[in-house]
Motif scaffolding. Structure first.
Motif, PDB file in Angstrom:
ATOM      1  N   THR A  61       0.819  -1.211   0.000  1.00  0.00           N
ATOM      2  CA  THR A  61       0.000   0.000   0.000  1.00  0.00           C
ATOM      3  C   THR A  61       0.851   1.259   0.000  1.00  0.00           C
ATOM      4  OG1 THR A  61      -1.732  -1.214   1.154  1.00  0.00           O
ATOM      5  CG2 THR A  61      -1.893   1.182   1.167  1.00  0.00           C
ATOM      6  N   ASP A  62       2.016   1.231   0.649  1.00  0.00           N
ATOM      7  CA  ASP A  62       2.916   2.392   0.605  1.00  0.00           C
ATOM      8  C   ASP A  62       3.189   2.796  -0.843  1.00  0.00           C
ATOM      9  OD1 ASP A  62       4.436   2.839   3.508  1.00  0.00           O
ATOM     10  OD2 ASP A  62       3.751   0.795   3.222  1.00  0.00           O
ATOM     11  N   ALA A  63       3.574   1.809  -1.645  1.00  0.00           N
ATOM     12  CA  ALA A  63       3.909   2.083  -3.035  1.00  0.00           C
ATOM     13  C   ALA A  63       2.678   2.514  -3.828  1.00  0.00           C
ATOM     14  CB  ALA A  63       4.542   0.846  -3.667  1.00  0.00           C
ATOM     15  N   VAL A  98       5.911  13.992   0.247  1.00  0.00           N
ATOM     16  CA  VAL A  98       4.837  13.047   0.554  1.00  0.00           C
ATOM     17  C   VAL A  98       5.337  11.847   1.337  1.00  0.00           C
ATOM     18  CG1 VAL A  98       3.294  11.360  -0.533  1.00  0.00           C
ATOM     19  CG2 VAL A  98       3.424  13.691  -1.437  1.00  0.00           C
ATOM     20  N   ASP A  99       4.632  11.501   2.390  1.00  0.00           N
ATOM     21  CA  ASP A  99       4.782  10.194   3.034  1.00  0.00           C
ATOM     22  C   ASP A  99       3.498   9.428   2.765  1.00  0.00           C
ATOM     23  OD1 ASP A  99       5.194   7.965   4.594  1.00  0.00           O
ATOM     24  OD2 ASP A  99       6.020   9.072   6.289  1.00  0.00           O
ATOM     25  N   PRO A 100       3.538   8.388   1.934  1.00  0.00           N
ATOM     26  CA  PRO A 100       2.298   7.706   1.545  1.00  0.00           C
ATOM     27  C   PRO A 100       1.598   6.995   2.691  1.00  0.00           C
ATOM     28  CG  PRO A 100       4.216   6.498   0.760  1.00  0.00           C
ATOM     29  CD  PRO A 100       4.717   7.818   1.273  1.00  0.00           C
ATOM     30  N   ILE A 101       2.365   6.389   3.579  1.00  0.00           N
ATOM     31  CA  ILE A 101       1.826   5.808   4.815  1.00  0.00           C
ATOM     32  C   ILE A 101       2.805   6.122   5.928  1.00  0.00           C
ATOM     33  CG2 ILE A 101       1.116   3.750   6.077  1.00  0.00           C
ATOM     34  CD1 ILE A 101      -0.768   4.208   3.856  1.00  0.00           C
ATOM     35  N   ASP A 102       2.459   7.017   6.810  1.00  0.00           N
ATOM     36  CA  ASP A 102       3.277   7.263   7.993  1.00  0.00           C
ATOM     37  C   ASP A 102       2.660   6.461   9.135  1.00  0.00           C
ATOM     38  OD1 ASP A 102       5.476   8.780   9.298  1.00  0.00           O
ATOM     39  OD2 ASP A 102       3.812   9.382  10.594  1.00  0.00           O
ATOM     40  N   GLY A 103       3.472   5.575   9.704  1.00  0.00           N
ATOM     41  CA  GLY A 103       2.960   4.613  10.672  1.00  0.00           C
ATOM     42  C   GLY A 103       2.779   3.246  10.032  1.00  0.00           C
ATOM     43  N   THR A 104       3.707   2.901   9.122  1.00  0.00           N
ATOM     44  CA  THR A 104       3.582   1.638   8.398  1.00  0.00           C
ATOM     45  C   THR A 104       3.629   0.437   9.326  1.00  0.00           C
ATOM     46  OG1 THR A 104       4.600   2.642   6.441  1.00  0.00           O
ATOM     47  CG2 THR A 104       4.528   0.252   6.511  1.00  0.00           C
ATOM     48  N   ALA A 105       4.416   0.507  10.404  1.00  0.00           N
ATOM     49  CA  ALA A 105       4.451  -0.619  11.346  1.00  0.00           C
ATOM     50  C   ALA A 105       3.075  -0.848  11.961  1.00  0.00           C
ATOM     51  CB  ALA A 105       5.485  -0.353  12.439  1.00  0.00           C
ATOM     52  N   ASN A 106       2.362   0.231  12.266  1.00  0.00           N
ATOM     53  CA  ASN A 106       0.998   0.095  12.773  1.00  0.00           C
ATOM     54  C   ASN A 106       0.092  -0.511  11.702  1.00  0.00           C
ATOM     55  OD1 ASN A 106       1.697   1.288  15.213  1.00  0.00           O
ATOM     56  ND2 ASN A 106       1.021   3.322  14.590  1.00  0.00           N
ATOM     57  N   ARG A 196       4.495   9.194  25.757  1.00  0.00           N
ATOM     58  CA  ARG A 196       3.944   8.081  24.994  1.00  0.00           C
ATOM     59  C   ARG A 196       4.590   8.061  23.616  1.00  0.00           C
ATOM     60  NH1 ARG A 196      -2.025  10.866  24.722  1.00  0.00           N
ATOM     61  NH2 ARG A 196      -1.502  12.605  23.356  1.00  0.00           N
ATOM     62  N   ARG A 197       4.345   6.956  22.902  1.00  0.00           N
ATOM     63  CA  ARG A 197       4.850   6.843  21.531  1.00  0.00           C
ATOM     64  C   ARG A 197       3.818   6.118  20.703  1.00  0.00           C
ATOM     65  NH1 ARG A 197       8.072   2.943  18.550  1.00  0.00           N
ATOM     66  NH2 ARG A 197       8.828   4.006  16.678  1.00  0.00           N
ATOM     67  N   GLY A 198       3.286   6.801  19.676  1.00  0.00           N
ATOM     68  CA  GLY A 198       2.240   6.227  18.846  1.00  0.00           C
ATOM     69  C   GLY A 198       2.732   5.640  17.546  1.00  0.00           C
ATOM     70  N   ALA A 199       4.027   5.813  17.224  1.00  0.00           N
ATOM     71  CA  ALA A 199       4.654   5.238  16.029  1.00  0.00           C
ATOM     72  C   ALA A 199       4.151   5.855  14.722  1.00  0.00           C
ATOM     73  CB  ALA A 199       4.509   3.721  15.996  1.00  0.00           C
ATOM     74  N   SER A 200       3.638   7.082  14.786  1.00  0.00           N
ATOM     75  CA  SER A 200       3.372   7.876  13.587  1.00  0.00           C
ATOM     76  C   SER A 200       3.722   9.316  13.927  1.00  0.00           C
ATOM     77  CB  SER A 200       1.912   7.776  13.146  1.00  0.00           C
ATOM     78  OG  SER A 200       1.635   8.739  12.131  1.00  0.00           O
ATOM     79  N   TRP A 224       9.413  14.313   4.744  1.00  0.00           N
ATOM     80  CA  TRP A 224       8.065  13.823   4.450  1.00  0.00           C
ATOM     81  C   TRP A 224       7.296  13.457   5.711  1.00  0.00           C
ATOM     82  CZ3 TRP A 224      12.348  11.630   1.818  1.00  0.00           C
ATOM     83  CH2 TRP A 224      12.970  10.559   2.470  1.00  0.00           C
ATOM     84  N   ASP A 225       8.003  13.150   6.800  1.00  0.00           N
ATOM     85  CA  ASP A 225       7.339  12.812   8.060  1.00  0.00           C
ATOM     86  C   ASP A 225       6.813  14.031   8.802  1.00  0.00           C
ATOM     87  OD1 ASP A 225       7.877   9.996   7.969  1.00  0.00           O
ATOM     88  OD2 ASP A 225       9.947  10.431   8.544  1.00  0.00           O
ATOM     89  N   CYS A 226       7.458  15.186   8.634  1.00  0.00           N
ATOM     90  CA  CYS A 226       7.209  16.268   9.585  1.00  0.00           C
ATOM     91  C   CYS A 226       6.795  17.619   9.006  1.00  0.00           C
ATOM     92  CB  CYS A 226       8.436  16.473  10.470  1.00  0.00           C
ATOM     93  SG  CYS A 226       9.895  17.086   9.592  1.00  0.00           S
ATOM     94  N   LEU A 227       7.012  17.884   7.718  1.00  0.00           N
ATOM     95  CA  LEU A 227       6.759  19.237   7.219  1.00  0.00           C
ATOM     96  C   LEU A 227       5.310  19.664   7.392  1.00  0.00           C
ATOM     97  CD1 LEU A 227       8.920  19.575   3.986  1.00  0.00           C
ATOM     98  CD2 LEU A 227       9.370  20.470   6.276  1.00  0.00           C
ATOM     99  N   ALA A 228       4.376  18.802   7.035  1.00  0.00           N
ATOM    100  CA  ALA A 228       2.957  19.157   7.174  1.00  0.00           C
ATOM    101  C   ALA A 228       2.614  19.415   8.631  1.00  0.00           C
ATOM    102  CB  ALA A 228       2.078  18.055   6.594  1.00  0.00           C
ATOM    103  N   GLY A 229       3.084  18.565   9.526  1.00  0.00           N
ATOM    104  CA  GLY A 229       2.762  18.712  10.938  1.00  0.00           C
ATOM    105  C   GLY A 229       3.381  19.934  11.574  1.00  0.00           C
ATOM    106  N   LEU A 230       4.603  20.252  11.211  1.00  0.00           N
ATOM    107  CA  LEU A 230       5.239  21.456  11.758  1.00  0.00           C
ATOM    108  C   LEU A 230       4.463  22.707  11.363  1.00  0.00           C
ATOM    109  CD1 LEU A 230       9.008  20.601  11.180  1.00  0.00           C
ATOM    110  CD2 LEU A 230       7.840  20.799  13.391  1.00  0.00           C
TER     111      LEU A 230
END
Length: 278
Positions: A61-63, A98-106, A196-200, A224-230
């Motif tokens: 799904t990431d791809a 772009v990060d297509p899926i952030d939190g892939t481990a979840n 806490r740590r939510g893994a995303s 890609w992990d942080c620009l939108a959130g910042l």
């Protein structure tokens, strides 16, 4: 994944209001369409997952989501650059990150805490950001100078000032030593905060903008992990560390975003400097 650091663009032209309006509307649209791809993949995923490295998960799904976003952006704004977690890209003055899926481990372990993260950067400034959790149908959006929203409702950071009542998130990165991570974690705990740590990381930052968390910190994140959130945290009244000005687009770097009442304490605990004057 590779990043071509050569700037492949002519002299940048200033964006007019109508052009940025169009980009903002487009960003909201593709966040939801990419979310539909991600949600279908989550509900119909096959057992198992791939690994790009230690604790670095990869799913089909990431791809698929990245291909969807790249195709939509290329069709609508063919002169813009594109930088994705999976496929890399070339740096341009106008670029979608772009990060297509952030939190892939979840995602891979059937935990519905993941998102699509999209940022538009123009001439070194993050202008637009979207973070979408399709399972909860929560769409965070921010535009520089225009504030931020979750599903259309304004975002505002928490008013917390006392670490004894603070709840913060501290992300783990395998690009830094465990000793450094544990040292910072201990510093935060000693101040009295719940950690806490939510893994995303993208959702962690969105939750600071929404007042659900009082701060988010990580010793190294990619753009890609942080620009939108910042951008969202700043537009919601929060305080952040510098990122793009310190080569964050190409190299990544430390991230801190916090409600004003705990920002200085978090900076001291993590050793991550805040933007000048904050």
């Amino acid at each position: 994944m590779s990043i071509d650091m050569t700037v492949h663009a002519t002299a940048p032209q200033p964006e007019t209001g109508s052009e940025m309006d169009r980009r903002a509307a487009f960003c909201l649209e593709i966040a939801r369409s990419a979310g539909a791809v991600a949600l279908d993949g989550f509900r119909n995923r096959k057992p198992g997952f791939g690994m790009k490295g230690p604790q670095d998960f990869l799913t089909e799904t990431d791809a698929a989501v990245e291909r969807h976003l790249k195709a939509r952006i290329s069709a609508e704004f063919p002169e813009d650059g594109f930088l994705g977690e999976e496929g890399g890209g070339a740096i341009r003055s106008d670029i979608w990150v772009v990060d297509p899926i952030d939190g892939t481990a979840n995602f891979a372990r059937d935990i519905p805490h993941f998102c699509i993260a999209i940022a538009f950067v123009s001439n070194g400034e993050t202008e637009i950001g979207a973070i979408y959790n399709p399972v909860l149908d929560e769409l965070y959006f921010a535009r520089r100078g225009h504030g931020g929203t979750r599903n259309g409702k304004p975002l505002s950071v928490a008013r917390t000032r006392d670490f004894d009542s603070a709840c913060v998130e501290f992300g783990w990165s395998n690009r830094k030593t465990n000793e450094r991570y544990l040292d910072v974690l201990s510093n935060i705990l000693e101040r009295g905060a719940n950690v806490r740590r939510g893994a995303s990381g993208a959702l962690g930052l969105a939750y600071v903008a929404d007042g659900r968390s009082d701060a988010y910190a990580e010793l190294h994140m990619h753009a890609w992990d942080c620009l939108a959130g910042l951008l969202m945290v700043k537009e919601a009244g929060g305080v952040v560390a510098p990122f793009l000005s310190l080569s964050g687009l190409t190299e990544g770097g430390a991230v801190l975003a916090a409600a004003p009442g705990v920002a200085l304490g978090m900076s001291e605990a993590t050793g991550i400097a805040l933007e000048a004057g904050k």
